[in-house]
Design an enzyme around this catalytic site. Structure first.
Site, PDB file in Angstrom:
ATOM      1  N   ASP A  74       0.829  -1.213   0.000  1.00 10.24           N
ATOM      2  CA  ASP A  74       0.000   0.000   0.000  1.00 10.24           C
ATOM      3  C   ASP A  74       0.864   1.265   0.000  1.00 10.24           C
ATOM      4  O   ASP A  74       1.939   1.278   0.589  1.00 10.24           O
ATOM      5  CB  ASP A  74      -0.910  -0.022   1.240  1.00 10.24           C
TER       6      ASP A  74
ATOM      7  N   HIS B  36       2.950   2.988  -9.034  1.00 10.62           N
ATOM      8  CA  HIS B  36       2.838   1.527  -9.155  1.00 10.62           C
ATOM      9  C   HIS B  36       4.112   0.954  -9.784  1.00 10.62           C
ATOM     10  O   HIS B  36       4.580  -0.116  -9.405  1.00 10.62           O
ATOM     11  CB  HIS B  36       1.614   1.144  -9.981  1.00 10.62           C
TER      12      HIS B  36
ATOM     13  N   LEU C 168      10.606 -21.023  -3.779  1.00 11.20           N
ATOM     14  CA  LEU C 168       9.579 -20.109  -3.276  1.00 11.20           C
ATOM     15  C   LEU C 168       8.282 -20.195  -4.093  1.00 11.20           C
ATOM     16  O   LEU C 168       8.312 -20.176  -5.322  1.00 11.20           O
ATOM     17  CB  LEU C 168      10.119 -18.673  -3.363  1.00 11.20           C
TER      18      LEU C 168
ATOM     19  N   LEU D 297      -7.213  -5.366   6.666  1.00  6.73           N
ATOM     20  CA  LEU D 297      -6.889  -6.601   5.942  1.00  6.73           C
ATOM     21  C   LEU D 297      -7.409  -6.531   4.499  1.00  6.73           C
ATOM     22  O   LEU D 297      -6.887  -7.191   3.605  1.00  6.73           O
ATOM     23  CB  LEU D 297      -7.513  -7.789   6.689  1.00  6.73           C
TER      24      LEU D 297
HETATM   25  C1  FPP Z   1      -1.916   0.067  -3.343  1.00  7.81           C
HETATM   26  O1  FPP Z   1      -1.434   1.386  -3.420  1.00  7.81           O
HETATM   27  C2  FPP Z   1      -1.360  -0.718  -4.428  1.00  7.81           C
HETATM   28  C3  FPP Z   1      -2.093  -1.290  -5.416  1.00  7.81           C
HETATM   29  C4  FPP Z   1      -3.565  -1.152  -5.494  1.00  7.81           C
HETATM   30  C5  FPP Z   1      -1.451  -2.036  -6.491  1.00  7.81           C
HETATM   31  C6  FPP Z   1      -0.189  -2.763  -6.149  1.00  7.81           C
HETATM   32  C7  FPP Z   1       0.435  -3.164  -7.408  1.00  7.81           C
HETATM   33  C8  FPP Z   1       1.759  -3.165  -7.703  1.00  7.81           C
HETATM   34  C9  FPP Z   1       2.826  -2.850  -6.735  1.00  7.81           C
HETATM   35  C10 FPP Z   1       2.213  -3.472  -9.078  1.00  7.81           C
HETATM   36  C11 FPP Z   1       1.768  -4.743  -9.697  1.00  7.81           C
HETATM   37  C12 FPP Z   1       2.306  -5.957  -9.047  1.00  7.81           C
HETATM   38  C13 FPP Z   1       2.964  -6.958  -9.664  1.00  7.81           C
HETATM   39  C14 FPP Z   1       3.223  -8.197  -8.925  1.00  7.81           C
HETATM   40  C15 FPP Z   1       3.462  -6.880 -11.040  1.00  7.81           C
HETATM   41  P1  FPP Z   1      -2.467   2.585  -3.583  1.00  7.81           P
HETATM   42  O2  FPP Z   1      -2.457   2.987  -5.027  1.00  7.81           O
HETATM   43  O3  FPP Z   1      -3.780   2.210  -3.027  1.00  7.81           O
HETATM   44  O4  FPP Z   1      -1.746   3.670  -2.712  1.00  7.81           O
HETATM   45  P2  FPP Z   1      -2.472   4.905  -1.992  1.00  7.81           P
HETATM   46  O5  FPP Z   1      -3.279   4.307  -0.885  1.00  7.81           O
HETATM   47  O6  FPP Z   1      -1.306   5.707  -1.506  1.00  7.81           O
HETATM   48  O7  FPP Z   1      -3.285   5.595  -3.033  1.00  7.81           O
END
Ligand code: FPP
Length: 236
Positions: A15, A32, A126, A190
């Site tokens: 997050d 991201h 893994l 969660l």
């Molecule tokens: C939460 O941050 C993150 C996500 C919704 C996406 C997580 C995805 C990646 C790290 C990339 C893809 C993964 C792989 C395995 C290729 P948020 O955008 O909700 O952050 P914020 O709460 O600060 O807005």
């Protein structure tokens, strides 16, 4: 690292990508992208340490509610990830497992995920579980349906349904329960991630935004885990 108290299964809710992008005056897609960069060393370290499973929340069933641009950027990142990383993951004996409804994804992504699973299915290192189009309640509903179908087909009786039978029908079937759940960025929720598997998990909520999460942060979380006294409801 205290090997005796190494978690067998670590789950991470990555997050804070959006906030990181904002801090750096970048578009959310760049957050991201930076998040994927942060991921590389964590995967390698988990594999080197001999952790059995690492589960990552990459895209939830609720994430479709984000803007079309952000969803498209995440989908593009997923495609790029699987084409750029698969050789190294395979060489490192990593087995990829996708948690979630692959059928609900656009076909290029869906096919890339099936290919990655198929290519690495015999690897014994893994287990890298990537949750995409995943919801914890949806996973439980799916497991209930699989069990109901087995009963209807006469393959099992209702009284044969126990914790193990249910666990076997989850996307993580055959893997140990989650020992340690890490959610970055200071959020303490969660969000349905591995609801059943997290029943006895230890939780850690570092303040660090995911793209800034380093190996040092990971080691700290593992050390804190090792120092916890887990009683699983019993008494020492
Ligand atoms: C939460 O941050 C993150 C996500 C919704 C996406 C997580 C995805 C990646 C790290 C990339 C893809 C993964 C792989 C395995 C290729 P948020 O955008 O909700 O952050 P914020 O709460 O600060 O807005």
């Amino acid at each position: 690292m205290n090997e005796q108290k190494l978690p067998r299964h670590v789950a991470i809710i990555m997050d804070g990508n959006g906030r990181w992008a904002k801090q750096h005056m970048l578009k959310v897609a760049m957050g991201h992208r930076a998040g994927v960069e942060a991921l590389r060393s964590i995967i390698r370290e988990s594999s080197d340490l001999g952790i059995e499973a690492l589960s990552l929340f990459a895209f939830s069933t609720e994430n479709w509610r984000r803007s079309e641009t952000e969803v498209a950027a995440l989908m593009q990142l997923l495609l790029e990830y699987f084409s750029s990383e698969i050789d190294e993951l395979d060489e490192n004996n990593v087995r990829i497992r996708i948690l979630g409804e692959k059928e609900g994804l656009p076909s290029p992504q869906r096919e890339a995920l099936y290919r990655a699973e198929e290519r690495t299915k015999d690897n014994t290192g893994l287990n890298l579980c990537i949750a995409i189009n995943y919801g914890g309640r949806q996973e439980l509903v799916r497991a209930a349906r699989i069990l109901a179908e087995k009963v209807r087909a006469g393959e099992m009786a209702p009284e044969d349904i126990d914790e193990q039978a249910l666990s076997d029908c989850l996307y993580t079937g055959g893997l140990p329960d989650v020992d340690l759940l890490i959610r970055t960025s200071g959020e303490m929720r969660l969000s349905g991630f591995l609801l059943y598997q997290c029943a006895y998990a230890e939780f850690e909520f570092p303040e660090t935004l995911w793209p800034d999460f380093t190996l040092e942060d990971y080691h700290r979380a593992l050390e804190v885990f090792a120092s916890r006294d887990r009683r699983f409801g019993g008494r020492k």
